[in-house]
Design an enzyme around this catalytic site. Sequence first.
Site, PDB file in Angstrom:
ATOM      1  N   GLY A  12       0.836  -1.200   0.000  1.00  0.00           N
ATOM      2  CA  GLY A  12       0.000   0.000   0.000  1.00  0.00           C
ATOM      3  C   GLY A  12       0.870   1.250   0.000  1.00  0.00           C
ATOM      4  N   SER A  14       2.608   4.833   0.994  1.00  0.00           N
ATOM      5  CA  SER A  14       3.240   5.338   2.212  1.00  0.00           C
ATOM      6  C   SER A  14       2.168   6.014   3.072  1.00  0.00           C
ATOM      7  CB  SER A  14       4.329   6.353   1.835  1.00  0.00           C
ATOM      8  OG  SER A  14       4.901   6.898   2.999  1.00  0.00           O
ATOM      9  N   GLY A  15       2.142   5.672   4.333  1.00  0.00           N
ATOM     10  CA  GLY A  15       1.151   6.268   5.234  1.00  0.00           C
ATOM     11  C   GLY A  15      -0.187   5.560   5.246  1.00  0.00           C
ATOM     12  N   ALA A  16      -0.312   4.490   4.462  1.00  0.00           N
ATOM     13  CA  ALA A  16      -1.602   3.780   4.409  1.00  0.00           C
ATOM     14  C   ALA A  16      -1.875   3.029   5.716  1.00  0.00           C
ATOM     15  CB  ALA A  16      -1.633   2.818   3.231  1.00  0.00           C
ATOM     16  N   LYS A  18       0.587   0.285   6.840  1.00  0.00           N
ATOM     17  CA  LYS A  18       1.246  -1.030   6.810  1.00  0.00           C
ATOM     18  C   LYS A  18       2.008  -1.304   8.101  1.00  0.00           C
ATOM     19  CE  LYS A  18       3.604   0.072   3.111  1.00  0.00           C
ATOM     20  NZ  LYS A  18       3.066   1.451   2.983  1.00  0.00           N
ATOM     21  N   THR A  19       2.834  -0.364   8.503  1.00  0.00           N
ATOM     22  CA  THR A  19       3.654  -0.562   9.700  1.00  0.00           C
ATOM     23  C   THR A  19       2.773  -0.710  10.936  1.00  0.00           C
ATOM     24  OG1 THR A  19       5.354   0.810   8.683  1.00  0.00           O
ATOM     25  CG2 THR A  19       5.580   0.388  11.032  1.00  0.00           C
ATOM     26  N   SER A  86       5.800  -1.912  -2.254  1.00  0.00           N
ATOM     27  CA  SER A  86       5.719  -2.889  -3.355  1.00  0.00           C
ATOM     28  C   SER A  86       4.670  -2.493  -4.404  1.00  0.00           C
ATOM     29  CB  SER A  86       5.479  -4.307  -2.831  1.00  0.00           C
ATOM     30  OG  SER A  86       4.588  -4.365  -1.744  1.00  0.00           O
TER      31      SER A  86
END
Length: 184
Positions: A12, A14-16, A18-19, A86
């Site tokens: 996804g 950046s900022g979606a 994921k982390t 990705s």
Amino acid sequence: MQQRGVTVWFTGLSGAGKTTITRAVEEKLRSQGCKIEILDGDIIRENLTKGLGFSKEDRDENIRRIGFVSQLLTRNGVIVLVSAISPYRAIREEVRQKIGNFVEVFVNAPLNVCEERDVKGLYKKARTGEIKNFTGVSDPYEPPTNPEVECRTDLETRDESVDKVFRTLQELGYLPTNSLAEIA
Ligand code: ADP
């Protein structure tokens, strides 16, 4: 029951989220005694794939290497949580085919939401041109066409997203039996 290895691949913008989701899933899996490993895109780029840039070729090479490590771990019974933008569909599919036990999680929030969050201040830099080839702004993102899980992080809470991931892992038979009772 012995743990089955699987790669859970969070893709996804950046900022979606994921982390955030990966860390929460990690915590929950660890508390249930699962063997897990996290491959975080940012950390991987400082180590395993240091020196690679953000051209399509370099991004694909980055993902190929993460996929290779995931494959080794997965075949040894580890639950691997990969958190990486990705952006290209074809390389994600390539990795899926190689690994086999593969669960794709589309961490999905609209670009404007990710940009408003601007967790790392990168969107601002991308808009001013300070950062080039920034996914979603000046570089493509190809969303998954058929992910096992989609987390709409603009519409659901972190815990709802985590539950979705868990439920899918359960349904696909990747969680040891002792963890099934806890989320039933
Ligand atoms: P990424 O790793 O995709 O770049 P991060 O996890 O670093 O994204 O940042 C996502 C941000 O969005 C965090 O500040 C997080 O608190 C926030 N957020 C809001 N709602 C959610 C949600 N449902 N799931 C995950 N993150 C969320």
